[in-house]
Design an enzyme around this catalytic site. Sequence first.
Site, PDB file in Angstrom:
ATOM      1  N   ASN A   1       1.008  -1.183  -0.113  1.00 58.21           N
ATOM      2  CA  ASN A   1       0.086   0.177   0.111  1.00 58.21           C
ATOM      3  C   ASN A   1       0.973   1.508  -0.154  1.00 58.21           C
ATOM      4  O   ASN A   1       1.409   1.154  -0.682  1.00 58.21           O
ATOM      5  CB  ASN A   1      -0.680  -0.309   1.564  1.00 58.21           C
ATOM      6  CG  ASN A   1      -1.958  -1.091   1.087  1.00 58.21           C
ATOM      7  OD1 ASN A   1      -2.320  -1.912  -0.446  1.00 58.21           O
ATOM      8  ND2 ASN A   1      -2.230  -1.718   2.552  1.00 58.21           N
TER       9      ASN A   1
ATOM     10  N   GLY B   1       5.991 -21.122   1.330  1.00 50.30           N
ATOM     11  CA  GLY B   1       6.389 -22.711   0.902  1.00 50.30           C
ATOM     12  C   GLY B   1       7.235 -22.291  -0.211  1.00 50.30           C
ATOM     13  O   GLY B   1       7.092 -21.419  -1.164  1.00 50.30           O
TER      14      GLY B   1
END
Length: 576
Positions: free
Chosen positions: A462, A513
Amino acid sequence: MEYCGNRAAGEQQQQQQQQQRRFTITDLKHQAAEYYRSNEVPQRLEEVLNAMFYQRPEDFYGHLANYFSELSKPPVITRLVGKKVLDGIGRPTLEVEVSCRVRNCVKRICSSMISSHAEILENASPEAIDADEREREESIKIAIEWINESLNEMFTGLQPTDQHKADELLGEYFAKKAEADEERREAEKEKEKENQEAEASGASAAPAPSGKKKPNKAAKKLSVLEKPIPPAEPAEPVVMGSMAIGCTSLAFAKTAATLRDMPLYLHIALLKHDQGVERCVDIQREVMKLLSQTTNMPSSVGEGKKTSRDAAKKAPSPVLKKMSHLGCLVTGFESLEQPLALIQSACTHLSLELGIDVYLGINCAAHELIDCSKGKYEVILGTFKSPDEMVDVYVDLIRKFPSIMTLIDPLRKEDCQQWITLRNTLGSKCYIFAEELCKSVSKLMENHNTPKCSGLVLKYTNEAKISDLCKITQLLDGRKRISILGSPDGETSDDSLVDLAVGLRTRFIKLGGLSRGERVAKYNRLLAIEEELGKNGRLGEREDHEFVDYTEEEEEEEEEELESTYITARTERSAT
């Protein structure tokens, strides 16, 4: 009639043999099917053939060979051979050859040589040269005996890629030999001392020579003016045969590099800097393998015959094996300890020790577990815990698995008192990080109120600016808190996040992951930066993990606050 009876008996015997042969072939077929099924051959063939149909590789059987080679067992050492060879100037030295079993074939992988410990000066006497040659020959002879006997037996069946384990065994072996050599030297010293004492007692018993000798005044004067040169320090004793240790260790490193198809310098660099990415990949594969074995295990549902309907009712629920959008393995467990025990088993199979080679971190995401209607956390399906009980859950987990180094968002930010209790209880044993309560970096900059935990997981999203990241990390450094740069949920293939983490010198980076191109690109960028820093000699050493005792920190803060209040009061009185 007699002929017909013999013929009938022969035909009957032949029929019995054919029937037995049919039974034998049927049994062999069943045994073969079970053998291939237990090794997952049909499943693997189906996977690779389905994939190849769409990929259409140019080298059909080469693709199959590469696929199945990844499923093969890791190479193991089958034989060590010590030999006497010649060095660059024709003197004898040691060579070690390593043979391994690679995909059921025994191969000589490589060899290494090491120079002798002794260095003889060019102007040495012939006696010293002869003594050096005898010592060298004896040392090489003992080294070859160690390698061909004890070390060969010790390392047969072990993986040459586990350098740390190999060096640990070599060190233990050498320590025993060095201790025995020290005892031998001490015994020789004692014997030599006894001989000297015997000679001294014999010399004192001899009569003194008659007559007086005129002293040499010039020599006496010279001895007063000139200081004697201090004698050379005695050479450090070397254990005979010790060259076997260094030569074997080098041979293992060269073997591992050859088997991994990489230069030796890169293999050594990986050993020194200990890349965690490859270990994570290996652990992930091993976990998947263990889950597959668990899924294929038959269920013990009692004795006797079962109908297919009964079997369907009693069979265990299938283990879900899919990846979340964050790259996490999605599967079901009955307790919090089961996934940790599974990772522990995977590490054991890979010869990795939790708490030394690998540490564990839990992204608790407590805000996703809360059931607002009950005011409790649903830690396992149907199991609810209050905020106070969650503190006990984490304390019990750390007690059972001390290799857990990190807890991220263990509680909601609203559970302020439980955060304090958890940090005071476990802060000296692991890191406790907050992520959910610091989504906006710009708001953290406005408030300047960082929670009293080990550190924050920052996300560049943002309205956050680069200068904001620089300022907030400086603020955390000044307060002895750890900065972590984490990837947001909606990832892109831009790998700049890694450069930011390295440039800001954050202690950790949280990437998710090892799956999906968005995350793998960031891991590859991390490896590329490591390689570049290593080439430039700027790659830092791994730091030790230091945890904070927050009870002591609070006492120090209270003392500082009291002292500040006291100074302020005195200043005000003086002004009055």
